[in-house]
Design an enzyme around this catalytic site. Structure first.
Site, PDB file in Angstrom:
ATOM      1  N   LYS A  51       0.839  -1.199   0.000  1.00 46.47           N
ATOM      2  CA  LYS A  51       0.000   0.000   0.000  1.00 46.47           C
ATOM      3  C   LYS A  51       0.881   1.259   0.000  1.00 46.47           C
ATOM      4  CE  LYS A  51      -3.860  -2.284   2.392  1.00 46.47           C
ATOM      5  NZ  LYS A  51      -4.659  -2.321   3.637  1.00 46.47           N
ATOM      6  N   TYR A  91     -12.921  -3.110  -2.800  1.00 45.38           N
ATOM      7  CA  TYR A  91     -13.415  -3.026  -1.419  1.00 45.38           C
ATOM      8  C   TYR A  91     -14.940  -2.897  -1.381  1.00 45.38           C
ATOM      9  CZ  TYR A  91      -8.638  -2.384   0.498  1.00 45.38           C
ATOM     10  OH  TYR A  91      -7.326  -2.550   0.895  1.00 45.38           O
ATOM     11  N   ASN A 154      -1.765  -0.087   7.375  1.00 39.88           N
ATOM     12  CA  ASN A 154      -1.236  -1.425   7.670  1.00 39.88           C
ATOM     13  C   ASN A 154      -0.410  -2.020   6.529  1.00 39.88           C
ATOM     14  OD1 ASN A 154      -3.330  -2.030   5.996  1.00 39.88           O
ATOM     15  ND2 ASN A 154      -4.466  -3.300   7.463  1.00 39.88           N
ATOM     16  N   HIS A 157      -1.742  -5.373   1.410  1.00 41.57           N
ATOM     17  CA  HIS A 157      -2.992  -6.115   1.185  1.00 41.57           C
ATOM     18  C   HIS A 157      -2.651  -7.557   0.802  1.00 41.57           C
ATOM     19  CE1 HIS A 157      -6.857  -7.408  -0.366  1.00 41.57           C
ATOM     20  NE2 HIS A 157      -6.189  -7.890  -1.410  1.00 41.57           N
ATOM     21  N   GLU A 168      -9.800 -10.822  -7.400  1.00 44.76           N
ATOM     22  CA  GLU A 168      -8.926  -9.645  -7.258  1.00 44.76           C
ATOM     23  C   GLU A 168      -7.851  -9.635  -8.350  1.00 44.76           C
ATOM     24  OE1 GLU A 168      -7.470  -9.681  -3.223  1.00 44.76           O
ATOM     25  OE2 GLU A 168      -9.439  -9.151  -2.396  1.00 44.76           O
TER      26      GLU A 168
HETATM   27  N1  UDP Z   1      -9.473  -0.822   7.547  1.00 38.45           N
HETATM   28  C1  UDP Z   1      -9.464   0.369   8.274  1.00 38.45           C
HETATM   29  N2  UDP Z   1     -10.146   0.399   9.464  1.00 38.45           N
HETATM   30  C2  UDP Z   1     -10.816  -0.690   9.950  1.00 38.45           C
HETATM   31  C3  UDP Z   1     -10.823  -1.880   9.195  1.00 38.45           C
HETATM   32  C4  UDP Z   1     -10.125  -1.920   7.993  1.00 38.45           C
HETATM   33  O1  UDP Z   1      -8.863   1.347   7.873  1.00 38.45           O
HETATM   34  O2  UDP Z   1     -11.406  -0.590  11.036  1.00 38.45           O
HETATM   35  C5  UDP Z   1      -8.737  -0.870   6.267  1.00 38.45           C
HETATM   36  C6  UDP Z   1      -7.374  -1.533   6.390  1.00 38.45           C
HETATM   37  O3  UDP Z   1      -6.480  -0.861   5.526  1.00 38.45           O
HETATM   38  C7  UDP Z   1      -7.649  -2.929   5.886  1.00 38.45           C
HETATM   39  C8  UDP Z   1      -8.647  -2.645   4.772  1.00 38.45           C
HETATM   40  O4  UDP Z   1      -9.480  -1.624   5.322  1.00 38.45           O
HETATM   41  O5  UDP Z   1      -6.462  -3.580   5.440  1.00 38.45           O
HETATM   42  C9  UDP Z   1      -9.494  -3.818   4.333  1.00 38.45           C
HETATM   43  O6  UDP Z   1     -10.130  -4.385   5.451  1.00 38.45           O
HETATM   44  P1  UDP Z   1     -10.254  -5.953   5.634  1.00 38.45           P
HETATM   45  O7  UDP Z   1     -11.217  -6.197   6.751  1.00 38.45           O
HETATM   46  O8  UDP Z   1     -10.542  -6.577   4.303  1.00 38.45           O
HETATM   47  O9  UDP Z   1      -8.804  -6.361   6.164  1.00 38.45           O
HETATM   48  P2  UDP Z   1      -7.589  -7.113   5.430  1.00 38.45           P
HETATM   49  O10 UDP Z   1      -8.165  -8.177   4.536  1.00 38.45           O
HETATM   50  O11 UDP Z   1      -6.804  -6.067   4.677  1.00 38.45           O
HETATM   51  O12 UDP Z   1      -6.767  -7.707   6.553  1.00 38.45           O
HETATM   52 MG    MG Z   2      -9.697  -8.101   3.131  1.00 38.74          MG
END
Ligand code: UDP
Ligand code: MG
Length: 192
Positions: A51, A91, A154, A157, A168
């Site tokens: 990211k 997303y 974080n 991805h 994806e």
């Molecule tokens: N995210 C965020 N706040 C939250 C939850 C998710 O900013 O409370 C963002 C974070 O960058 C995350 C992305 O949204 O990686 C996608 O969320 P997901 O639940 O799919 O998590 P991932 O698969 O990336 O672990």
């Molecule tokens: Mg995810």
């Protein structure tokens, strides 16, 4: 008497130990049967993206190294600025969340490095390498556990399921951008 480095002697002794397992022995037959049934996921693929915060912090190399060291094979790689349109599809399940606008802002704030990695169980293993979505819950040794402190930054991805990964990859990459190739250690890794 000639002196051999200790590591060479260790290599020889482990080869001698392996010779004790003859093709007809029950252990050998058990190992072959158990592993050959596991080869179906060899061509499994996942989408990984560094990211914008990971790119700005010059973490691309270290992240790639973790996937290479683990034994996965890179089949696609590009740097891009992600459009809001692509992100809204990527997303789509999160579009009603309160954090969605700031997620879009974050993901479009700079370039992203998108990759496709291939290998046995790569989807599940990648999620383990990456760590929990919330870096506070991600153990040290995982990418998020080592390089990030807040869920909104974080670093990386990783697709969360085999089906999701296929969707994806189709969204982020053209077929012509994916490389079909066989790594020189492929047979050694997968002929169990
Ligand atoms: N995210 C965020 N706040 C939250 C939850 C998710 O900013 O409370 C963002 C974070 O960058 C995350 C992305 O949204 O990686 C996608 O969320 P997901 O639940 O799919 O998590 P991932 O698969 O990336 O672990
Ligand atoms: Mg995810």
């Amino acid at each position: 008497m000639a002196l051999f480095p200790r590591c060479l002697l260790r290599g020889v002794s482990s080869q001698i130990r392996n010779l004790n397992v003859m093709p007809s022995s029950p252990k050998f037959m058990y190992e072959s049967a158990r592993c050959s049934s596991n080869t179906s996921g060899v061509r499994e693929r996942t989408l990984i993206a560094v990211k914008p915060d990971g790119v700005h912090r010059r973490l691309i190399g270290q992240i790639i190294q973790r996937f290479e060291k683990r034994g996965f094979q890179l089949v696609g790689l590009k740097m891009l600025r992600v459009s809001e349109e692509l992100l809204s599809q990527h997303y789509s399940s999160l579009c009603k969340k309160a954090f969605y606008p700031s997620l879009l802002h974050y993901m479009t704030s700079g370039p992203v490095v998108a990759m496709v990695w291939e290998g046995h169980n790569v989807v599940r293993s990648s999620r383990m390498l990456v760590g929990d979505t919330n870096p506070a819950e991600a153990p040290s040794g995982t990418i998020r556990g080592d390089f990030s402190i807040h869920i909104s930054r974080n670093v990386i991805h990783a697709s969360d399921s085999v089906d999701g990964a296929q969707k994806e990859i189709a969204l982020w990459f053209q077929n012509s951008e994916l490389m079909e190739w066989k790594c020189c250690d492929h047979d050694n890794l997968y002929q169990f």
